[in-house]
Design a protein around this motif. Structure first.
Motif, PDB file in Angstrom:
ATOM      1  N   VAL A  15       0.822  -1.216   0.000  1.00  0.00           N
ATOM      2  CA  VAL A  15       0.000   0.000   0.000  1.00  0.00           C
ATOM      3  C   VAL A  15       0.851   1.259   0.000  1.00  0.00           C
ATOM      4  CG1 VAL A  15      -1.993  -1.069   1.063  1.00  0.00           C
ATOM      5  CG2 VAL A  15      -0.219  -0.096   2.511  1.00  0.00           C
ATOM      6  N   PHE A  16       2.145   1.147   0.275  1.00  0.00           N
ATOM      7  CA  PHE A  16       3.031   2.309   0.326  1.00  0.00           C
ATOM      8  C   PHE A  16       3.774   2.531  -0.978  1.00  0.00           C
ATOM      9  CE2 PHE A  16       2.559   0.803   4.652  1.00  0.00           C
ATOM     10  CZ  PHE A  16       2.070   1.949   5.240  1.00  0.00           C
ATOM     11  N   GLY A  17       3.548   1.683  -1.973  1.00  0.00           N
ATOM     12  CA  GLY A  17       4.250   1.836  -3.243  1.00  0.00           C
ATOM     13  C   GLY A  17       5.710   1.462  -3.106  1.00  0.00           C
ATOM     14  N   ASN A  18       6.560   2.063  -3.952  1.00  0.00           N
ATOM     15  CA  ASN A  18       7.976   1.710  -3.913  1.00  0.00           C
ATOM     16  C   ASN A  18       8.777   2.683  -3.066  1.00  0.00           C
ATOM     17  OD1 ASN A  18       7.879   3.884  -5.578  1.00  0.00           O
ATOM     18  ND2 ASN A  18       8.957   2.934  -7.284  1.00  0.00           N
ATOM     19  N   TYR A  19       8.144   3.257  -2.068  1.00  0.00           N
ATOM     20  CA  TYR A  19       8.837   4.213  -1.210  1.00  0.00           C
ATOM     21  C   TYR A  19       9.387   3.577   0.046  1.00  0.00           C
ATOM     22  CZ  TYR A  19       6.618   7.411  -4.346  1.00  0.00           C
ATOM     23  OH  TYR A  19       6.221   8.059  -5.468  1.00  0.00           O
ATOM     24  N   GLY A  20       9.174   2.318   0.248  1.00  0.00           N
ATOM     25  CA  GLY A  20       9.757   1.635   1.390  1.00  0.00           C
ATOM     26  C   GLY A  20       8.729   1.348   2.458  1.00  0.00           C
ATOM     27  N   GLU A  28      17.225   8.134   0.677  1.00  0.00           N
ATOM     28  CA  GLU A  28      18.003   7.273  -0.207  1.00  0.00           C
ATOM     29  C   GLU A  28      17.079   6.323  -0.960  1.00  0.00           C
ATOM     30  OE1 GLU A  28      21.144   5.079   1.584  1.00  0.00           O
ATOM     31  OE2 GLU A  28      21.589   6.659   2.988  1.00  0.00           O
ATOM     32  N   PRO A  29      17.322   6.111  -2.249  1.00  0.00           N
ATOM     33  CA  PRO A  29      16.557   5.101  -2.966  1.00  0.00           C
ATOM     34  C   PRO A  29      17.007   3.713  -2.534  1.00  0.00           C
ATOM     35  CG  PRO A  29      18.234   6.024  -4.383  1.00  0.00           C
ATOM     36  CD  PRO A  29      18.268   6.809  -3.091  1.00  0.00           C
ATOM     37  N   ILE A  30      16.181   2.717  -2.774  1.00  0.00           N
ATOM     38  CA  ILE A  30      16.526   1.343  -2.421  1.00  0.00           C
ATOM     39  C   ILE A  30      17.466   0.819  -3.483  1.00  0.00           C
ATOM     40  CG2 ILE A  30      15.631  -0.964  -2.055  1.00  0.00           C
ATOM     41  CD1 ILE A  30      13.002   0.287  -1.214  1.00  0.00           C
ATOM     42  N   LEU A  67      17.118  -1.624   5.289  1.00  0.00           N
ATOM     43  CA  LEU A  67      17.881  -2.816   4.917  1.00  0.00           C
ATOM     44  C   LEU A  67      17.038  -4.073   5.079  1.00  0.00           C
ATOM     45  CD1 LEU A  67      21.356  -2.014   6.510  1.00  0.00           C
ATOM     46  CD2 LEU A  67      20.721  -1.868   4.114  1.00  0.00           C
ATOM     47  N   ASN A  68      16.272  -4.148   6.158  1.00  0.00           N
ATOM     48  CA  ASN A  68      15.382  -5.299   6.366  1.00  0.00           C
ATOM     49  C   ASN A  68      14.310  -5.362   5.292  1.00  0.00           C
ATOM     50  OD1 ASN A  68      16.738  -6.196   8.621  1.00  0.00           O
ATOM     51  ND2 ASN A  68      15.474  -5.028  10.031  1.00  0.00           N
ATOM     52  N   TRP A  69      13.790  -4.207   4.891  1.00  0.00           N
ATOM     53  CA  TRP A  69      12.774  -4.140   3.834  1.00  0.00           C
ATOM     54  C   TRP A  69      13.345  -4.647   2.505  1.00  0.00           C
ATOM     55  CZ3 TRP A  69       7.752  -3.699   3.151  1.00  0.00           C
ATOM     56  CH2 TRP A  69       7.250  -3.236   1.940  1.00  0.00           C
ATOM     57  N   VAL A  70      14.550  -4.186   2.176  1.00  0.00           N
ATOM     58  CA  VAL A  70      15.188  -4.612   0.927  1.00  0.00           C
ATOM     59  C   VAL A  70      15.427  -6.112   0.952  1.00  0.00           C
ATOM     60  CG1 VAL A  70      17.303  -4.442  -0.444  1.00  0.00           C
ATOM     61  CG2 VAL A  70      16.205  -2.379   0.416  1.00  0.00           C
ATOM     62  N   HIS A  71      15.915  -6.632   2.083  1.00  0.00           N
ATOM     63  CA  HIS A  71      16.161  -8.071   2.196  1.00  0.00           C
ATOM     64  C   HIS A  71      14.853  -8.852   2.034  1.00  0.00           C
ATOM     65  CE1 HIS A  71      17.964 -11.834   3.379  1.00  0.00           C
ATOM     66  NE2 HIS A  71      17.014 -11.978   4.286  1.00  0.00           N
ATOM     67  N   SER A  72      13.767  -8.362   2.612  1.00  0.00           N
ATOM     68  CA  SER A  72      12.477  -9.034   2.499  1.00  0.00           C
ATOM     69  C   SER A  72      11.985  -9.044   1.046  1.00  0.00           C
ATOM     70  CB  SER A  72      11.432  -8.345   3.380  1.00  0.00           C
ATOM     71  OG  SER A  72      11.805  -8.428   4.722  1.00  0.00           O
ATOM     72  N   LEU A  73      12.149  -7.913   0.357  1.00  0.00           N
ATOM     73  CA  LEU A  73      11.739  -7.855  -1.042  1.00  0.00           C
ATOM     74  C   LEU A  73      12.564  -8.807  -1.890  1.00  0.00           C
ATOM     75  CD1 LEU A  73      11.179  -4.044  -1.715  1.00  0.00           C
ATOM     76  CD2 LEU A  73       9.449  -5.833  -1.557  1.00  0.00           C
ATOM     77  N   GLU A  74      13.871  -8.883  -1.621  1.00  0.00           N
ATOM     78  CA  GLU A  74      14.728  -9.777  -2.403  1.00  0.00           C
ATOM     79  C   GLU A  74      14.379 -11.232  -2.148  1.00  0.00           C
ATOM     80  OE1 GLU A  74      18.701  -8.549  -1.440  1.00  0.00           O
ATOM     81  OE2 GLU A  74      18.666  -6.947  -2.932  1.00  0.00           O
ATOM     82  N   GLN A  75      14.074 -11.588  -0.893  1.00  0.00           N
ATOM     83  CA  GLN A  75      13.687 -12.968  -0.589  1.00  0.00           C
ATOM     84  C   GLN A  75      12.348 -13.306  -1.241  1.00  0.00           C
ATOM     85  OE1 GLN A  75      15.652 -15.301   0.839  1.00  0.00           O
ATOM     86  NE2 GLN A  75      14.045 -16.657   0.128  1.00  0.00           N
ATOM     87  N   ALA A  76      11.425 -12.355  -1.241  1.00  0.00           N
ATOM     88  CA  ALA A  76      10.146 -12.575  -1.912  1.00  0.00           C
ATOM     89  C   ALA A  76      10.347 -12.751  -3.415  1.00  0.00           C
ATOM     90  CB  ALA A  76       9.198 -11.402  -1.629  1.00  0.00           C
ATOM     91  N   MET A  77      11.295 -12.017  -3.997  1.00  0.00           N
ATOM     92  CA  MET A  77      11.577 -12.146  -5.428  1.00  0.00           C
ATOM     93  C   MET A  77      12.148 -13.534  -5.731  1.00  0.00           C
ATOM     94  SD  MET A  77      11.521 -10.933  -8.470  1.00  0.00           S
ATOM     95  CE  MET A  77      11.646  -9.222  -8.809  1.00  0.00           C
ATOM     96  N   ILE A  93       8.738  -5.929  -8.936  1.00  0.00           N
ATOM     97  CA  ILE A  93       9.494  -4.964  -9.744  1.00  0.00           C
ATOM     98  C   ILE A  93       8.809  -3.603  -9.698  1.00  0.00           C
ATOM     99  CG2 ILE A  93      10.151  -4.382 -12.112  1.00  0.00           C
ATOM    100  CD1 ILE A  93      10.720  -7.382 -12.520  1.00  0.00           C
ATOM    101  N   GLU A  94       7.485  -3.590  -9.740  1.00  0.00           N
ATOM    102  CA  GLU A  94       6.752  -2.332  -9.645  1.00  0.00           C
ATOM    103  C   GLU A  94       6.956  -1.644  -8.293  1.00  0.00           C
ATOM    104  OE1 GLU A  94       2.678  -3.383 -10.251  1.00  0.00           O
ATOM    105  OE2 GLU A  94       2.963  -3.834 -12.380  1.00  0.00           O
ATOM    106  N   ASN A  95       7.260  -2.432  -7.251  1.00  0.00           N
ATOM    107  CA  ASN A  95       7.345  -1.895  -5.897  1.00  0.00           C
ATOM    108  C   ASN A  95       8.758  -1.823  -5.351  1.00  0.00           C
ATOM    109  OD1 ASN A  95       4.531  -1.354  -4.763  1.00  0.00           O
ATOM    110  ND2 ASN A  95       4.309  -3.261  -5.911  1.00  0.00           N
ATOM    111  N   GLY A  96       9.743  -1.687  -6.208  1.00  0.00           N
ATOM    112  CA  GLY A  96      11.064  -1.330  -5.730  1.00  0.00           C
ATOM    113  C   GLY A  96      12.186  -2.313  -5.908  1.00  0.00           C
ATOM    114  N   VAL A  97      11.940  -3.513  -6.391  1.00  0.00           N
ATOM    115  CA  VAL A  97      13.047  -4.440  -6.609  1.00  0.00           C
ATOM    116  C   VAL A  97      13.699  -4.081  -7.937  1.00  0.00           C
ATOM    117  CG1 VAL A  97      13.720  -6.835  -6.965  1.00  0.00           C
ATOM    118  CG2 VAL A  97      11.987  -6.282  -5.270  1.00  0.00           C
TER     119      VAL A  97
END
Length: 175
Positions: A15-20, A28-30, A67-77, A93-97
């Motif tokens: 619901v927050f889009g690709n803003y984290g 900082e961007p992800i 950092l935890n958010w990025v790790h979670s997105l990468e694991q989901a990918m 990909i639409e939400n920041g990966v």
């Protein structure tokens, strides 16, 4: 992802889009660079050649949450790719990966060597290209993938993974 309901993920998780993550509003961007620890070289004394590496550990709670958010997105990918969930890959990909930062050499090899997901014939193709039996725990490398691509193309294409520059880089990095 276990329910395979991308509509629920889109409406209730992202619901927050690709803003984290919520509360993790940093400017900082992800990126992959923001997920690494910073290493600094410190020279002791004047003119000495030896240097000592110091690791700066991140302590800012907003950056740690990012950092935890990025790790979670990468694991989901990784899960979405392994389980062949195309809609989830598009959503991530639409939400920041960032796919260019996500697909590193070790991660590509991890995906090629996974035992999860639908069965495939990659192991048999590598066996045919290598012209021999492979052990059951054989680790498929990107160089092997390049050989398979060339084999499937009938020699009409030279893959970047089999070029000398890539093989040299690969052997220097992974021995």
């Amino acid at each position: 992802m276990a329910w395979n309901r991308v509509d629920i993920a889109r409406n209730h998780i992202f619901v927050f889009g690709n803003y984290g993550p919520p509360g993790g509003s940093t400017s900082e961007p992800i990126t992959r660079q923001s997920t690494k620890l910073v290493r600094q070289r410190v020279n002791k004394g004047k003119g000495r050649k030896k240097s000592k590496e110091k690791v700066k550990v991140e302590t800012d709670p907003r950056k740690l949450e990012l950092l935890n958010w990025v790790h979670s997105l990468e694991q989901a990918m990784i899960d979405a790719l392994v389980l062949d969930r195309v809609d989830f890959v598009k959503l991530l990909i639409e939400n920041g990966v960032n796919i260019y930062n996500f697909l590193t050499i070790p991660r590509l090899e991890e995906l090629y060597n996974t035992r999860l997901g639908p069965p495939n014939t990659l192991h048999y193709l590598v066996r045919d290209v290598k012209k021999g039996n492979l052990p059951p725990d054989y680790h498929i490398s990107l160089i092997d993938i390049g050989l398979v691509i060339e084999y499937l193309m009938g020699g009409a294409y030279r893959c970047a993974y089999t070029r000398k520059s890539f093989r040299t880089l690969y052997n220097n990095l992974f021995g």
